[in-house]
Write a protein that holds these residues in place. Structure first.
Motif, PDB file in Angstrom:
ATOM      1  N   PRO A 598      -3.671   8.895  11.313  1.00 56.40           N
ATOM      2  CA  PRO A 598      -4.840   9.454  10.627  1.00 56.40           C
ATOM      3  C   PRO A 598      -5.005   8.810   9.248  1.00 56.40           C
ATOM      4  O   PRO A 598      -4.363   7.814   8.961  1.00 56.40           O
ATOM      5  CB  PRO A 598      -4.483  10.932  10.497  1.00 56.40           C
ATOM      6  CG  PRO A 598      -2.977  10.923  10.401  1.00 56.40           C
ATOM      7  CD  PRO A 598      -2.506   9.768  11.229  1.00 56.40           C
ATOM      8  N   ASN A 599      -5.833   9.420   8.433  1.00 58.86           N
ATOM      9  CA  ASN A 599      -6.108   8.976   7.062  1.00 58.86           C
ATOM     10  C   ASN A 599      -6.460   7.491   7.001  1.00 58.86           C
ATOM     11  O   ASN A 599      -5.745   6.692   6.374  1.00 58.86           O
ATOM     12  CB  ASN A 599      -4.911   9.277   6.141  1.00 58.86           C
ATOM     13  CG  ASN A 599      -5.252   8.976   4.684  1.00 58.86           C
ATOM     14  OD1 ASN A 599      -6.431   8.937   4.311  1.00 58.86           O
ATOM     15  ND2 ASN A 599      -4.242   8.758   3.866  1.00 58.86           N
ATOM     16  N   PRO A 600      -7.560   7.108   7.632  1.00 55.39           N
ATOM     17  CA  PRO A 600      -7.955   5.695   7.591  1.00 55.39           C
ATOM     18  C   PRO A 600      -8.331   5.228   6.191  1.00 55.39           C
ATOM     19  O   PRO A 600      -8.251   4.037   5.907  1.00 55.39           O
ATOM     20  CB  PRO A 600      -9.181   5.650   8.517  1.00 55.39           C
ATOM     21  CG  PRO A 600      -9.715   7.047   8.534  1.00 55.39           C
ATOM     22  CD  PRO A 600      -8.522   7.944   8.384  1.00 55.39           C
ATOM     23  N   TRP A 601      -8.690   6.163   5.324  1.00 53.33           N
ATOM     24  CA  TRP A 601      -9.257   5.791   4.030  1.00 53.33           C
ATOM     25  C   TRP A 601      -8.246   5.081   3.117  1.00 53.33           C
ATOM     26  O   TRP A 601      -8.633   4.343   2.242  1.00 53.33           O
ATOM     27  CB  TRP A 601      -9.790   7.047   3.311  1.00 53.33           C
ATOM     28  CG  TRP A 601     -10.850   7.739   4.115  1.00 53.33           C
ATOM     29  CD1 TRP A 601     -12.169   7.439   4.167  1.00 53.33           C
ATOM     30  CD2 TRP A 601     -10.659   8.836   5.019  1.00 53.33           C
ATOM     31  NE1 TRP A 601     -12.814   8.275   5.049  1.00 53.33           N
ATOM     32  CE2 TRP A 601     -11.919   9.140   5.587  1.00 53.33           C
ATOM     33  CE3 TRP A 601      -9.549   9.578   5.412  1.00 53.33           C
ATOM     34  CZ2 TRP A 601     -12.106  10.166   6.510  1.00 53.33           C
ATOM     35  CZ3 TRP A 601      -9.739  10.597   6.338  1.00 53.33           C
ATOM     36  CH2 TRP A 601     -10.991  10.887   6.871  1.00 53.33           C
ATOM     37  N   ASP A 602      -6.966   5.361   3.311  1.00 57.30           N
ATOM     38  CA  ASP A 602      -5.951   4.822   2.402  1.00 57.30           C
ATOM     39  C   ASP A 602      -5.201   3.629   2.979  1.00 57.30           C
ATOM     40  O   ASP A 602      -4.196   3.203   2.418  1.00 57.30           O
ATOM     41  CB  ASP A 602      -4.922   5.912   2.047  1.00 57.30           C
ATOM     42  CG  ASP A 602      -5.507   6.953   1.111  1.00 57.30           C
ATOM     43  OD1 ASP A 602      -6.579   6.681   0.525  1.00 57.30           O
ATOM     44  OD2 ASP A 602      -4.894   8.032   0.966  1.00 57.30           O
ATOM     45  N   VAL A 603      -5.659   3.085   4.098  1.00 57.59           N
ATOM     46  CA  VAL A 603      -4.864   2.060   4.773  1.00 57.59           C
ATOM     47  C   VAL A 603      -4.622   0.848   3.877  1.00 57.59           C
ATOM     48  O   VAL A 603      -3.572   0.187   3.955  1.00 57.59           O
ATOM     49  CB  VAL A 603      -5.523   1.652   6.116  1.00 57.59           C
ATOM     50  CG1 VAL A 603      -6.838   0.931   5.891  1.00 57.59           C
ATOM     51  CG2 VAL A 603      -4.575   0.788   6.927  1.00 57.59           C
ATOM     52  N   GLN A 604      -5.547   0.553   2.982  1.00 54.50           N
ATOM     53  CA  GLN A 604      -5.370  -0.625   2.125  1.00 54.50           C
ATOM     54  C   GLN A 604      -4.143  -0.495   1.210  1.00 54.50           C
ATOM     55  O   GLN A 604      -3.617  -1.507   0.743  1.00 54.50           O
ATOM     56  CB  GLN A 604      -6.621  -0.844   1.275  1.00 54.50           C
ATOM     57  CG  GLN A 604      -7.824  -1.319   2.094  1.00 54.50           C
ATOM     58  CD  GLN A 604      -9.062  -1.453   1.236  1.00 54.50           C
ATOM     59  OE1 GLN A 604      -9.448  -0.511   0.548  1.00 54.50           O
ATOM     60  NE2 GLN A 604      -9.686  -2.614   1.268  1.00 54.50           N
ATOM     61  N   LEU A 605      -3.696   0.732   0.979  1.00 50.43           N
ATOM     62  CA  LEU A 605      -2.550   0.925   0.091  1.00 50.43           C
ATOM     63  C   LEU A 605      -1.258   0.373   0.701  1.00 50.43           C
ATOM     64  O   LEU A 605      -0.282   0.149  -0.015  1.00 50.43           O
ATOM     65  CB  LEU A 605      -2.378   2.413  -0.242  1.00 50.43           C
ATOM     66  CG  LEU A 605      -3.567   3.062  -0.967  1.00 50.43           C
ATOM     67  CD1 LEU A 605      -3.319   4.544  -1.186  1.00 50.43           C
ATOM     68  CD2 LEU A 605      -3.816   2.368  -2.304  1.00 50.43           C
ATOM     69  N   ALA A 606      -1.251   0.167   2.014  1.00 52.51           N
ATOM     70  CA  ALA A 606      -0.070  -0.432   2.651  1.00 52.51           C
ATOM     71  C   ALA A 606      -0.166  -1.955   2.688  1.00 52.51           C
ATOM     72  O   ALA A 606       0.690  -2.619   3.272  1.00 52.51           O
ATOM     73  CB  ALA A 606       0.096   0.117   4.067  1.00 52.51           C
ATOM     74  N   PHE A 607      -1.210  -2.488   2.067  1.00 58.10           N
ATOM     75  CA  PHE A 607      -1.410  -3.945   2.107  1.00 58.10           C
ATOM     76  C   PHE A 607      -1.795  -4.479   0.728  1.00 58.10           C
ATOM     77  O   PHE A 607      -2.475  -5.489   0.629  1.00 58.10           O
ATOM     78  CB  PHE A 607      -2.513  -4.293   3.129  1.00 58.10           C
ATOM     79  CG  PHE A 607      -2.149  -3.946   4.539  1.00 58.10           C
ATOM     80  CD1 PHE A 607      -1.515  -4.880   5.354  1.00 58.10           C
ATOM     81  CD2 PHE A 607      -2.402  -2.681   5.053  1.00 58.10           C
ATOM     82  CE1 PHE A 607      -1.168  -4.562   6.656  1.00 58.10           C
ATOM     83  CE2 PHE A 607      -2.056  -2.358   6.358  1.00 58.10           C
ATOM     84  CZ  PHE A 607      -1.430  -3.298   7.166  1.00 58.10           C
ATOM     85  N   ASP A 608      -1.408  -3.762  -0.337  1.00 50.75           N
ATOM     86  CA  ASP A 608      -1.863  -4.178  -1.672  1.00 50.75           C
ATOM     87  C   ASP A 608      -0.747  -4.822  -2.491  1.00 50.75           C
ATOM     88  O   ASP A 608      -0.911  -5.090  -3.672  1.00 50.75           O
ATOM     89  CB  ASP A 608      -2.477  -2.994  -2.433  1.00 50.75           C
ATOM     90  CG  ASP A 608      -1.472  -1.876  -2.686  1.00 50.75           C
ATOM     91  OD1 ASP A 608      -0.321  -1.994  -2.206  1.00 50.75           O
ATOM     92  OD2 ASP A 608      -1.832  -0.891  -3.349  1.00 50.75           O
ATOM     93  N   ASN A 609       0.411  -4.991  -1.865  1.00 53.14           N
ATOM     94  CA  ASN A 609       1.546  -5.639  -2.530  1.00 53.14           C
ATOM     95  C   ASN A 609       2.039  -4.844  -3.735  1.00 53.14           C
ATOM     96  O   ASN A 609       2.618  -5.392  -4.667  1.00 53.14           O
ATOM     97  CB  ASN A 609       1.165  -7.056  -2.968  1.00 53.14           C
ATOM     98  CG  ASN A 609       2.396  -7.918  -3.182  1.00 53.14           C
ATOM     99  OD1 ASN A 609       3.358  -7.812  -2.441  1.00 53.14           O
ATOM    100  ND2 ASN A 609       2.384  -8.750  -4.223  1.00 53.14           N
ATOM    101  N   CYS A 610       1.790  -3.540  -3.718  1.00 52.78           N
ATOM    102  CA  CYS A 610       2.212  -2.703  -4.843  1.00 52.78           C
ATOM    103  C   CYS A 610       3.239  -1.696  -4.331  1.00 52.78           C
ATOM    104  O   CYS A 610       2.946  -0.916  -3.417  1.00 52.78           O
ATOM    105  CB  CYS A 610       1.017  -1.974  -5.429  1.00 52.78           C
ATOM    106  SG  CYS A 610       1.501  -0.836  -6.726  1.00 52.78           S
ATOM    107  N   PRO A 611       4.434  -1.679  -4.900  1.00 53.83           N
ATOM    108  CA  PRO A 611       5.462  -0.770  -4.393  1.00 53.83           C
ATOM    109  C   PRO A 611       5.186   0.693  -4.734  1.00 53.83           C
ATOM    110  O   PRO A 611       5.779   1.588  -4.133  1.00 53.83           O
ATOM    111  CB  PRO A 611       6.734  -1.255  -5.110  1.00 53.83           C
ATOM    112  CG  PRO A 611       6.231  -1.898  -6.364  1.00 53.83           C
ATOM    113  CD  PRO A 611       4.908  -2.489  -6.037  1.00 53.83           C
ATOM    114  N   MET A 612       4.295   0.944  -5.679  1.00 54.86           N
ATOM    115  CA  MET A 612       4.063   2.324  -6.106  1.00 54.86           C
ATOM    116  C   MET A 612       3.050   3.037  -5.213  1.00 54.86           C
ATOM    117  O   MET A 612       3.010   4.257  -5.168  1.00 54.86           O
ATOM    118  CB  MET A 612       3.542   2.373  -7.542  1.00 54.86           C
ATOM    119  CG  MET A 612       4.312   1.534  -8.539  1.00 54.86           C
ATOM    120  SD  MET A 612       6.064   1.938  -8.614  1.00 54.86           S
ATOM    121  CE  MET A 612       6.029   3.489  -9.496  1.00 54.86           C
TER     122      MET A 612
END
Lengths: 734, 171
Positions: A598-612
């Motif tokens: 679920p939660n498609p809206w945040d998927v980019q957060l797993a691909f932003d190269n940011c550990p936080m």
């Protein structure tokens, strides 16, 4: 001068509401007894005036002058058309002794309540969101597009009235509007009882309600429960009148009030099915035409409800937000947040057994936030009222409006049912000829200075006669600094934060007293994420703790999918998902497309190269949850690596690859797990990321678990202390 | 009209779904300091990641405290060096006091002697002293070297100094 403006704002709002009701009744040619007209017209008119202000907010024309103009026109037209004339018959007179008892109780307690309402608004919810949002709507001249405060999604019918009063007399004017409903409720109960020839029960029931400690306090602040109870009871009265007179015109205010009950408070939604079922039942029993009356009722209710649903649909994508997020998934209120929130409402700290509830509700009031008064220990006798038809109606209504109580066991959440309970009790007591005695006892036991003798030390109750504060003999600032914990920091925020600043904080502050945008951690989806990111600077709990490595022979992949395989109460999250080749990570291509369920809206957060940052399911892990990458064209891959934070150790996954269009195959059924390296410089990285999301300041109470670290390591975090107020520190992000 | 509005509102929710898919976002490029640098001005014994502040002679966490041995050394990354005071929160253990006598510590900052302190009673203590700015180095490691004059050698051979609760630089 301030008290004059307070009273002006409230009186103007009350008069405009009354005018709306009088015009409605005149237009529908509905006649009431003289004593009923104004109490009914005020409540029914408040629904219409509230809707009018809603429309003004939606149109972005929420200004003091527009409210004054609209209200003035309504008042002028109603006077011009003679709607204020009371032309109906007179109710049977009250026995003098009962009349004296009613006036004495109503005026003595009413004076106490008025002073409390006129004092600077200091209630927790009133200062946090009831008036916090009212203040914000007035500043931005409309609803705006608020997605970071779930309270902005609840229906706010009463707050619309507060908005008009607030625009003239500020915070206390809003509380005095609530006080008008509080004063009106016993008049409604009394009028209803007189109509049914039970004056003693009417006075008794009205005073039981009016003098109840939690009702007096709630109705003297900018809460909305008593107003909602008044709306519900008024609707009940009109339904009873309709059942006698069977005039379809009466179903217009009935429907409006049923819908307005929902608009006042979500838990009062039961008013709509109750009204519809009542009308249907009566019509079927009398073999009358069903469709038209039902349609009138439903349509009028719909007019009051639909705007709130439409607003939520447009802004947050869920008509019933902040609830039902599983049915209407959206990024603004997380499913896990809703579940935690609902759980917290059902279970109050300190209440470990249902057996505690009766005494908490009536006498102690410490854990459930307020008490009804000891006379309500007699509530079981109301069942004896079932011997009379009217008693059965009251008991049915009490059951209907108490049916939502298990969802929130706070005392306030019974208030909608209390008028019915009180009147049913009063019917029995009046028959036993002990009504006067119980009224005297209740008047004594509920007097604010007496309540403190038996209630819990920390019970929510009126503690003092606030005449000095009401008249501003003690300054508003001085009083608020003394009694509202979140007030000093709100003033500090106004002093130091520029108008376009955004403050992130873990705890509610007195938003009604600041003009800046506050993001409270638990109040919105974005806020949840930002606060986890913030805390990650101090605790590694939310940061990657292990890597899931999937390795296999080279394959040509069109899409890959990381699929959850565990069912656990932990919430799955992925900090980074990297695609590997024999030469190492394959650089992310702008043509790739990302999906998550679920939660498609945040998927980019797993691909932003940011550990936080991380993609997070925001609901308990279930097999089948997934993150997917579409490469756009076949790509040679030999593996993938997912960085998994430390807060979901029980989750696990498999890797699936689409080798041909529509043909998925599992290439690694379980990951090889290795420890993740620690994140470098987490404090500064967290702050830099907060800045990326537009946060300019943070506020934190000193008791928060990492408050000391923020203070001691300001340079490492990259923050500057701006000041400390009320046990809370305000920092600017450097 | 009301019913229609109600139905329309609910139907509209079908239009509020998420986009089908998202592009790869801009890549975050954090610029961490050299990994060997400690990243904050103050450390408490029970802070997560506190180990990175300790160079030697500070034991593992025991509840909320650690033992400082004969010559504990710490390192701190300071981005600001003006108007700083060094503070240490510690406790004198009754057994150590009884066996080894009054606790005497010499504190050196970047090899400058800041103070020598002596305690003859058990319990929690806080020492704080302003540090000359010229002793401190901005944006690099600053070393704190504490020498215990009379540590107690426990039966297991470990030389115990004092109970360490927290230390660092404050304004």
């Amino acid at each position: 001068v301030k008290p004059v403006w307070i009273l002006t704002g409230a009186a103007f709002t009350g008069a405009a509401s009354l005018s709306c009701g009088l015009l409605l009744f005149q237009r529908l040619a509905i006649t009431f007894y003289r004593q009923e007209l104004y109490p009914y017209a005020f409540v029914a008119g408040s629904a219409i005036f509230s809707l009018l202000i809603f429309l003004m907010c939606a149109a972005g024309i929420a200004y003091t002058w527009t409210f004054v103009a609209a209200g003035a026109v309504l008042i002028a037209v109603s006077i011009k058309l003679g709607a204020w004339k009371r032309t109906g018959p007179t109710l049977p007179p009250l026995p003098r002794l009962w009349m004296a008892a009613f006036i004495a109780g109503w005026s003595a307690y009413g004076g106490f309540y008025l002073a409390y309402a006129m004092a600077p608004e200091a209630s927790p919810d009133g200062t946090a969101y009831h008036l916090g949002l009212v203040s914000r709507y007035l500043r931005q001249h409309g609803f705006g597009w608020i997605t970071t405060n779930m309270y902005a999604n609840i229906s706010m019918g009463i707050e619309m009235l507060y908005l008009c009063a607030f625009s003239i007399g500020k915070h206390s004017a809003a509380a005095v509007v609530h006080f008008l409903f509080l004063m009106n409720l016993p008049l409604l109960i009394l009028a209803f009882s007189r109509r049914h020839n039970m004056p003693a029960a009417g006075v008794t029931g009205a005073l039981f309600v009016f003098m109840s400690p939690v009702i007096g306090l709630d109705g003297s602040t900018a809460y909305i429960d008593v107003a909602m109870a008044t709306v519900v009871f008024c609707g009940f009265c009109m339904l009873q009148i309709w059942s006698q007179e069977r005039r379809n015109a009466l179903l217009v205010p009935v429907g409006l009030l049923a819908g307005f009950a929902y608009a006042c408070k979500l838990t009062a939604f039961v008013a709509v099915p109750y009204a519809l079922a009542f009308v249907l039942y009566k019509l079927i029993r009398s073999r009358a035409q069903v469709l038209k009356p039902l349609l009138i009722t439903a349509a009028c209710a719909g007019v009051m409800i639909a705007p709130w649903l439409a607003k939520n649909v447009l802004i947050v994508g869920n008509p019933f937000s902040p609830f039902f997020n599983r049915w209407f998934p959206n990024p603004h209120v997380r499913i896990s947040l809703e579940e935690d929130y609902m759980r917290s409402l059902r279970h109050y700290e300190g209440v470990t057994s249902a057996a505690q509830i009766p005494l908490e509700l009536t006498l102690r009031g410490g854990w459930l936030n307020g008490m009804l008064g000891p006379v309500f220990l007699l509530a079981p006798i109301m069942l004896l009222a079932a011997r009379r038809p009217l008693g059965r109606q009251l008991l049915l209504a009490a059951a209907v409006f108490a049916s939502t109580y298990p969802a929130n066991i706070g005392t306030r959440f019974l208030i909608a049912a209390v008028p019915f309970i009180a009147l049913a009790m009063a019917m029995v007591l009046a028959k036993w000829r002990v009504a006067a005695l119980t009224v005297v006892f209740h008047a004594f036991a509920s007097w604010p200075y007496i309540v403190s003798l038996y209630s819990d030390k920390y019970a929510w109750r009126i503690e003092a006669f606030r005449i000095n504060e009401a008249l501003r003999i003690e300054s508003e600032d001085s009083f608020l600094r003394r009694v509202v914990p979140g007030y000093p920091i709100s003033k500090l925020v106004d002093q130091h934060v520029p108008p376009d600043g955004r403050i992130l904080t873990y705890q509610s502050v007195a938003e009604a007293y600041t003009e800046r945008e506050i993001l409270v951690c638990y109040q919105g989806g974005l806020n949840n994420m930002l606060c986890e990111m913030w805390a990650s600077g101090f605790v590694p709990y939310f940061l990657p703790s292990r890597h899931w490595n999937f390795r296999f022979d080279e394959v040509s992949a069109r899409r890959i999918r990381l699929v959850q395989t565990a069912r656990t109460d932990q919430i799955w999250s992925v900090s980074e998902l990297r695609v590997m080749s024999p030469l190492g990570e394959i650089a992310r291509n702008p043509n790739w497309r990302l999906k998550a369920f679920p939660n498609p809206w945040d998927v980019q957060l797993a691909f932003d190269n940011c550990p936080m940052t991380r993609w997070k399911a925001w609901q308990q892990s279930e097999p089948g949850m997934s993150i997917e990458v579409d490469f756009g064209a076949p790509l040679k891959v030999t593996g993938a690596m997912a960085a998994i934070p430390g807060d979901n150790p029980a989750t696990s996954g498999r890797l699936e690859i689409e080798t041909e269009s529509g043909h998925w195959k599992t290439f690694a059924a379980a990951p090889e797990v290795t420890p993740a390296p620690p994140v470098a410089n987490p404090r500064r990285t967290a702050i830099e990321d907060l800045k990326r999301y537009g946060i300019t300041h943070i506020a934190i109470v000193n008791s928060e678990f990492f408050a000391n670290d923020l203070f001691r390591n300001r340079a490492a975090w990259g923050i500057t202390l701006l000041g400390e107020a009320g046990n809370c520190r305000l920092y600017q992000l450097n | 009209v009301g019913v229609l509005l109600l139905v329309l509102s609910i139907l509209l929710t079908a239009c509020a779904s998420a986009p089908e898919s998202y592009p790869v976002p801009p890549q975050h490029d954090p610029a961490p300091p050299p990994a060997r640098l400690v990243q904050a001005d103050y450390v408490r014994a029970d802070d997560p990641g506190a180990d990175s502040y300790f160079i030697k002679d500070v034991t593992a966490l025991e509840g909320t405290f650690r033992w400082a041995l004969a010559n504990p050394k710490f390192r701190f990354l300071l981005t600001k060096t003006e108007n700083r005071s060094f503070q240490i929160e510690f406790a004198v253990n009754p057994t150590v006091l009884e066996k080894a006598g009054p606790l005497e510590l010499t504190i050196l900052l970047n090899e400058h002697a800041l103070a020598t302190i002596r305690h003859t009673s058990v319990g929690d203590k806080v020492f704080r002293k302003q540090v000359p700015q010229s002793w401190l180095l901005p944006n690099t490691e600053n070393l704190v070297d504490i020498r215990v004059r009379n540590p107690w050698t426990a039966p297991d051979g470990v030389q115990l100094g004092f109970v360490f609760r927290g230390a660092g630089f404050i304004e």
